[in-house]
Design a protein around this motif. Structure first.
Motif, short mmCIF file in Angstrom:
data_model
loop_
_atom_site.label_atom_id
_atom_site.label_comp_id
_atom_site.label_asym_id
_atom_site.label_seq_id
_atom_site.Cartn_x
_atom_site.Cartn_y
_atom_site.Cartn_z
N ASP A 223 0.83 -1.22 0.00
CA ASP A 223 0.00 0.00 0.00
C ASP A 223 0.86 1.26 0.00
O ASP A 223 0.51 2.25 -0.64
CB ASP A 223 -0.92 0.01 1.22
CG ASP A 223 -2.09 -0.94 1.05
OD1 ASP A 223 -3.08 -0.55 0.43
OD2 ASP A 223 -2.00 -2.09 1.53
N CYS A 224 1.99 1.23 0.72
CA CYS A 224 2.80 2.43 0.86
C CYS A 224 3.48 2.86 -0.46
O CYS A 224 4.03 3.95 -0.54
CB CYS A 224 3.82 2.27 1.98
SG CYS A 224 4.66 0.70 1.97
N THR A 237 1.94 6.87 6.51
CA THR A 237 2.11 6.01 5.32
C THR A 237 0.86 5.25 4.93
O THR A 237 0.50 5.18 3.77
CB THR A 237 3.18 4.93 5.56
OG1 THR A 237 2.91 4.31 6.80
CG2 THR A 237 4.56 5.50 5.50
N CYS A 238 0.20 4.63 5.89
CA CYS A 238 -0.88 3.69 5.55
C CYS A 238 -1.82 3.58 6.75
O CYS A 238 -1.44 3.98 7.86
CB CYS A 238 -0.27 2.33 5.22
SG CYS A 238 0.53 1.59 6.66
N PHE A 240 -2.52 1.13 8.64
CA PHE A 240 -1.92 0.41 9.77
C PHE A 240 -1.13 1.35 10.68
O PHE A 240 -1.11 1.19 11.89
CB PHE A 240 -0.94 -0.66 9.27
CG PHE A 240 -1.57 -2.00 8.99
CD1 PHE A 240 -2.60 -2.50 9.74
CD2 PHE A 240 -1.08 -2.79 7.94
CE1 PHE A 240 -3.16 -3.75 9.48
CE2 PHE A 240 -1.62 -4.04 7.67
CZ PHE A 240 -2.67 -4.51 8.44
N PHE A 266 3.58 -4.81 11.33
CA PHE A 266 2.54 -4.66 10.30
C PHE A 266 3.16 -4.81 8.91
O PHE A 266 2.58 -5.43 8.03
CB PHE A 266 1.90 -3.28 10.41
CG PHE A 266 0.89 -3.16 11.53
CD1 PHE A 266 -0.14 -4.08 11.66
CD2 PHE A 266 0.97 -2.11 12.44
CE1 PHE A 266 -1.07 -3.97 12.67
CE2 PHE A 266 0.04 -1.99 13.46
CZ PHE A 266 -0.99 -2.92 13.58
N CYS A 267 4.36 -4.22 8.72
CA CYS A 267 5.03 -4.32 7.41
C CYS A 267 5.26 -5.79 7.05
O CYS A 267 5.12 -6.19 5.89
CB CYS A 267 6.37 -3.59 7.43
SG CYS A 267 6.25 -1.84 7.78
N CYS A 270 2.15 -7.15 5.61
CA CYS A 270 1.95 -6.68 4.23
C CYS A 270 2.82 -7.47 3.26
O CYS A 270 2.38 -7.86 2.18
CB CYS A 270 2.32 -5.20 4.11
SG CYS A 270 1.21 -4.12 4.98
S1 SF4 Z 1 2.44 -1.47 7.28
FE1 SF4 Z 1 4.49 -1.11 6.42
S2 SF4 Z 1 4.58 -2.34 4.49
FE2 SF4 Z 1 2.42 -2.15 5.13
S3 SF4 Z 1 1.69 -0.44 3.93
FE3 SF4 Z 1 2.29 0.35 5.99
S4 SF4 Z 1 4.43 1.00 5.73
FE4 SF4 Z 1 3.93 -0.29 3.95
#
Ligand code: SF4
Length: 287
Positions: A223-224, A237-238, A240, A266-267, A270
């Motif tokens: 997503d980022c 960023t997202c 999460f 979380f990354c 993803c």
């Molecule tokens: S949790 Fe991390 S990998 Fe997932 S969208 Fe957000 S920044 Fe990107």
């Protein structure tokens, strides 16, 4: 000191172009208390922490040149925002809008009204509705009692007015995705709802707690790469990492960071998921 579990050099992700703008209409206001919610704090419908519409206007002006495919209205529960209808109309002037809701506000009258709002615009309103399992008891065990029927009810009302719906399944029980998909389609069909495979998105259950796993090679899309989220506190960023210092990109879209180290748990979820967890497949927006 053990070194094998320390990430010496986390991979990074750079924003390619901003196609998906998430807007958190409220951080904590929700009318439900789902056990598995990725947002950490207790939800409360008495908390009045709604983003001001002027902040959204400012963000839309600052991102004027971005090729947005979709604006996602998220929260906690976005439909609790007192200016929800005005925000929806404002965003529809710019691009398609996806409402990420628990479905509890979508009765027949609301669906009819939303169709009227959509018809005033050249863009579309889409919906993302959450579920965890095709079995009602298992679903409600991790969400909240009655949420399975609530989503079914919302889908039926939205179908009546021909809205595009994506059912977002978080695979809490870690069952085979293919089997989940087949069972979901069967159960929906039995309740009188016909959905195509493309309308069902099955995501990995997220990792919140510390884990000993190493980050794997990034094979899918994140997503980022194409998204940012606006909250009342700034740009992140997202969804999460909304309001989390690790995902903070800046205070507004006039000057924000495009690069993020992928160092959170979380990354890791993803990366394992191999496709974007929040955004809708961009092919959907091609004419
Ligand atoms: S949790 Fe991390 S990998 Fe997932 S969208 Fe957000 S920044 Fe990107």
């Amino acid at each position: 000191m053990k070194t094998e579990n320390i990430l010496l050099c986390a991979p990074t992700c750079t924003l390619k172009e901003l196609n998906n703008l998430f807007i958190e209409l409220t951080e904590k206001n929700c009318n439900q208390h789902c056990k598995q919610c990725y947002i950490d704090f207790p939800m409360n419908k008495k908390i009045k922490d709604f983003i001001h519409i002027d902040k959204i206007k400012e963000a839309l002006e600052q991102t004027q040149s971005a090729p947005l495919n979709c604006i996602y209205l998220t929260g906690a529960e976005p439909m609790t925002h007192p200016d929800f209808n005005s925000i929806l109309r404002l965003c529809l002037k710019r691009t398609n809008v996806c409402i990420c809701t628990n479905g509890s506000f979508i009765n027949e009258k609301k669906a009819r009204f939303l169709k009227k709002v959509e018809n005033e615009s050249k863009y579309s309103i889409l919906f993302q509705l959450p579920m965890n399992h095709f079995n009602e008891l298992k679903n409600d065990e991790v969400r909240s009692r009655g949420s399975f029927r609530q989503v079914i009810h919302a889908i039926k009302n939205l179908n009546k007015y021909d809205f595009y719906i994506i059912l977002c399944i978080t695979n809490y029980y870690k069952e085979p995705k293919k089997q989940m998909l087949t069972e979901f389609l069967k159960v929906l069909e039995n309740t009188g709802i016909h959905m195509e495979q493309d309308n069902i998105k099955i995501n990995e259950f997220w990792q919140k707690s510390n884990t000993q796993e190493d980050l794997q090679e990034i094979k899918g899309s994140l997503d980022c790469e194409n998204s940012r989220i606006l909250t009342s506190k700034g740009i992140y960023t997202c969804p999460f990492l909304a309001n989390d210092y690790r995902g903070r990109m800046g205070s507004d879209f006039s000057n924000y960071s495009k690069r993020i180290p992928l160092e959170t748990n979380f990354c890791m979820t993803c990366i394992k998921n191999k496709e974007q967890m929040f955004a809708i497949n961009k092919n959907l927006f091609k004419d």
